[in-house]
Design a protein around this motif. Sequence first.
Motif, PDB file in Angstrom:
ATOM      1  N   THR A   1      -3.943  -2.510 -10.390  1.00 23.46           N
ATOM      2  CA  THR A   1      -4.894  -1.539  -9.406  1.00 23.46           C
ATOM      3  C   THR A   1      -6.063  -0.924 -10.287  1.00 23.46           C
ATOM      4  O   THR A   1      -5.796  -1.391 -11.688  1.00 23.46           O
ATOM      5  CB  THR A   1      -4.079  -0.311  -9.032  1.00 23.46           C
TER       6      THR A   1
ATOM      7  N   LEU B   1       0.728  -1.278  -0.189  1.00 23.01           N
ATOM      8  CA  LEU B   1       0.054   0.049  -0.131  1.00 23.01           C
ATOM      9  C   LEU B   1       0.740   1.186   0.117  1.00 23.01           C
ATOM     10  O   LEU B   1       0.444   2.161  -0.734  1.00 23.01           O
ATOM     11  CB  LEU B   1      -0.796  -0.032   1.063  1.00 23.01           C
TER      12      LEU B   1
ATOM     13  N   PRO C   1      -5.890   2.460  -4.377  1.00 26.72           N
ATOM     14  CA  PRO C   1      -5.772   1.817  -3.098  1.00 26.72           C
ATOM     15  C   PRO C   1      -5.846   2.516  -1.723  1.00 26.72           C
ATOM     16  O   PRO C   1      -5.031   3.331  -1.826  1.00 26.72           O
ATOM     17  CB  PRO C   1      -4.558   0.916  -3.421  1.00 26.72           C
TER      18      PRO C   1
ATOM     19  N   GLY D   1     -11.351  -1.195  -3.829  1.00 18.72           N
ATOM     20  CA  GLY D   1     -11.187  -2.624  -3.543  1.00 18.72           C
ATOM     21  C   GLY D   1     -12.316  -3.537  -4.034  1.00 18.72           C
ATOM     22  O   GLY D   1     -11.925  -4.680  -4.353  1.00 18.72           O
TER      23      GLY D   1
ATOM     24  N   VAL E   1      -6.153  -5.039  -4.135  1.00 14.48           N
ATOM     25  CA  VAL E   1      -5.442  -5.181  -5.391  1.00 14.48           C
ATOM     26  C   VAL E   1      -5.144  -6.534  -5.908  1.00 14.48           C
ATOM     27  O   VAL E   1      -5.576  -7.323  -5.191  1.00 14.48           O
ATOM     28  CB  VAL E   1      -4.218  -4.293  -5.764  1.00 14.48           C
TER      29      VAL E   1
ATOM     30  N   CYS F   1      -8.120  -1.547   0.371  1.00 10.09           N
ATOM     31  CA  CYS F   1      -7.096  -1.639  -0.172  1.00 10.09           C
ATOM     32  C   CYS F   1      -6.752  -2.780  -1.236  1.00 10.09           C
ATOM     33  O   CYS F   1      -5.568  -2.768  -1.580  1.00 10.09           O
ATOM     34  CB  CYS F   1      -5.615  -1.845   0.870  1.00 10.09           C
TER      35      CYS F   1
END
Lengths: 163, 724
Positions: free
Chosen positions: A78, A28, A40, A106, A54, A52
């Motif tokens: 992402t 992150l 994220p 997310g 990914v 968060c």
Amino acid sequence: MNDSHCECHVTVNDQDHILSVSQTDTLLDLLRNHLGLNSPRYGCGAEQCGACTVLVNGEPAFACTTLVCSLDAHRIETVESLGGDHPLQQAIIEYNAGQCGFCLSGIIMQSVALLRRNRDPTRDDITRALAGHLCRCGAHNRIIRAIQAAAASIRTAGAQTSV
Amino acid sequence: MSDLPGALQNNPILSTWIRFEDARSLHNQLTRDQVQDPKVIVRTGKVELGQGISTAIAMIAAEELDVDISQIVVQTGRTDLGPNEFITAGSMSIEGSGAAVRAAAAEVRGLLLARAAARFERDVDTLKVSKGVITSTVGNEAISYWELLAGKQLDVAAVGGFAPRPPAAHRLVGRSATRLDLPAKITGRPAFIQDLRPENLYHARIVRPPVLTSRLAHLDRKEIESLPGVHRVVIDGTFIGIVAATETAAISAKRRADLTVIWTEPEQQPDADMTDQARVSLLVENGLPTDDPIPDLLYADVGTRVQTTYTKPFHLHGSIGPSAALAHLADGRLTIHSHTQGPSILAAALAQALALDPKTITVIHSENAGCYGHNGADDAAMDAATLAMHCPGLPIMLKWDRSDEHRWEPFSPAARLDLDATVHDGRVVCWNADIYSYSHSGRPGPMGSWSNFIAAWHRNEPIPRPPARPGRGYHSGIHRNADPYYEFAAKRITKNLLTNQAVRTSSTRSLGAFANVFAIESFMDELAHECGVTPLDFRLRHLSDPRAIAVIQAASDALNAWQPKIAARQPAGKALAFARYKNAKTYVAIGVALTVDEQTFDVCLDHAVIAADAGQIIDRDGLSNQLEGGMVQAASWTLKEAVRFDENGIPGGDWAAYPILTFPEIPTTEIILIDHPEEPCVGAGEASHGPTPAAISNAIFDAIGVRIRDIPFLPEQLRDTAIR
């Protein structure tokens, strides 16, 4: 280089990065603070909210607890990689599938992974896939409808172009 | 002029609300596809909290000005620009800001048409407007709003007298709009406060004791300051802030400080029953607290008396994004980006707490995840401002972590409601309600010798916290919706503000309405069964307002029509609840269909119906989004949520300690909106919370014959109550 650092090669949204990072640096932190990506998001730092999420080698992962040093030769995706007119993004806009929108990055990446393995998910498939994602605004049903609409749109496009 | 909406009277200059700008001057604030055409800037003092207010405001402005919605840019919540509208709360944004923007836009259009008419030497009635271009219907003349103003703005005071468009002529309002703020949020463009990245940004974290009554005993400041990347450790009393060059350095230093810091023992709190705590008691009449003496309990000589108690625990707002703020002291000015609900109030409160000239403070609203009331936003702003004062010249991004947010946001107050009614001949003869709860009002604001910031309480020269005082407004705080909307022969309602402030509480979506409507609507169901009448009939016989009856009937019909796709194998129940928010705003009836697992006593919400009447509908989809979101949030509060304290009074610091409703637990939902274009439009962001817990409780009774009166409805409670 010392024991507290590692060198690793990661691909983020199709761009290669050779990094020297601390053993404790999280994915992150890399994505937000070093690569300047916004999607994220930090929500809990403890794999409890999914904000968060990914994709790491195509699989959903919590960027908040994933250590960069464990990612040598890994491929990260992402929301930024989707370009803006991905069927999931279009469907979220069309269905106003969110309120504050903080959880959506997310959820989108989790759903990208879901739709890659299941082209026609049922409501139960979707809610199971999103069980680890918290939405506090109560936009769940809209998000579910948007994912189903995106799946239908991907199937239609696939039937035409066999992507 | 008196016919102007209040917010426009307070901020009468038209260009405060509506401006005509060249897109090029806005390029920093616009996305690439927006940088076309000149734009209409609409500014409101209300702020975007994820509720979609900017979209609804854009619809109203586009409607009145005859421009496309794509030509509108809404800017919310800046204390240096735009109107001051105090606070974004109480579902008042559409009513307040919407009415002001509508009136301002109608006047702006009228003034510009008059100018064009003079220039063309045509009658105003022969002109029309499309996409901001005024054309003559009898000649070839055409001129745009922007050309007409030639770079100037309408810096004149509104005087009123320009009638807004009648509802029948609306082309946008009343339909569904696409949310203007969503694209940035789902494509990775900067959208939230955490995405602000000025050059040379420093990162900060706060180190806080586990509870309010602990103080700093010892921290080795030099050790923390010697950690890599740490720029400064600010310690002032119990306020501890770490400023570092990188976010990782700030996080690591906070971890180290959390491990090594020593706090004083928290004060032990008396564990008294809510009815035995110190309190201020007031009689509530027609939604207003009064100083009239509180009469004895009402009772009747004939009929059946029923007494019950309902409770709700402390709840979290539980924002998914912990609070954050960006503060920068430069050239004698303090600039703060905050996700506060009230930028101008925050600015004034900061000026007081930091002893600064209010003119030197600018607060700029920047979104975070939804807040649902007074969460950590304002405290994070004060934390960041305090650090900025110690580090002049550095832009500082202060972020709370998850445990800061779980422990230090002000909680939604616990409540206990003692209800006592007598029914006779199928009707309520008299109704008593005694409501015990803590303050819903802990927001910051300039308040003389008091402050409502944690950082102000903690420092060496503290500004103390104000004592708890009962709100006296119409349906404010504890007594919001305490007065049943039903027509009862006699009512006696008291609010009892518990003055103990050991647990910090403040405004959370719907305030007292959640607990009050839970109790009223559960009790109505109990009384109906006592009378041998269906709960639907029992409600209707105590109502005469046709709009109330219409939503209840609509929800009832939809609930009856709903059938599960697969017949339930577990006990299944259906039930309703109703409220009119603040007895004066949106009408909502909620129906719930659920099943209860016979072994585990888990409640599964299968389906919900929401029937609502919010007067005139502005943004149909936005309205249903708010109503459904409110129902889901309230269902989560009802089924899962309670702040759990350990033996030292320390609340849990993560989502494991405070579970909320998840995707697999969400019911399918049907929403029925009843439009009244002739009625004022009222907010609905808090209207569905109240009826939800009662609909669930009543449906559990319908399924297994067990009354659940204590939130949250955990399986243990169902099992224990069923066994009893």
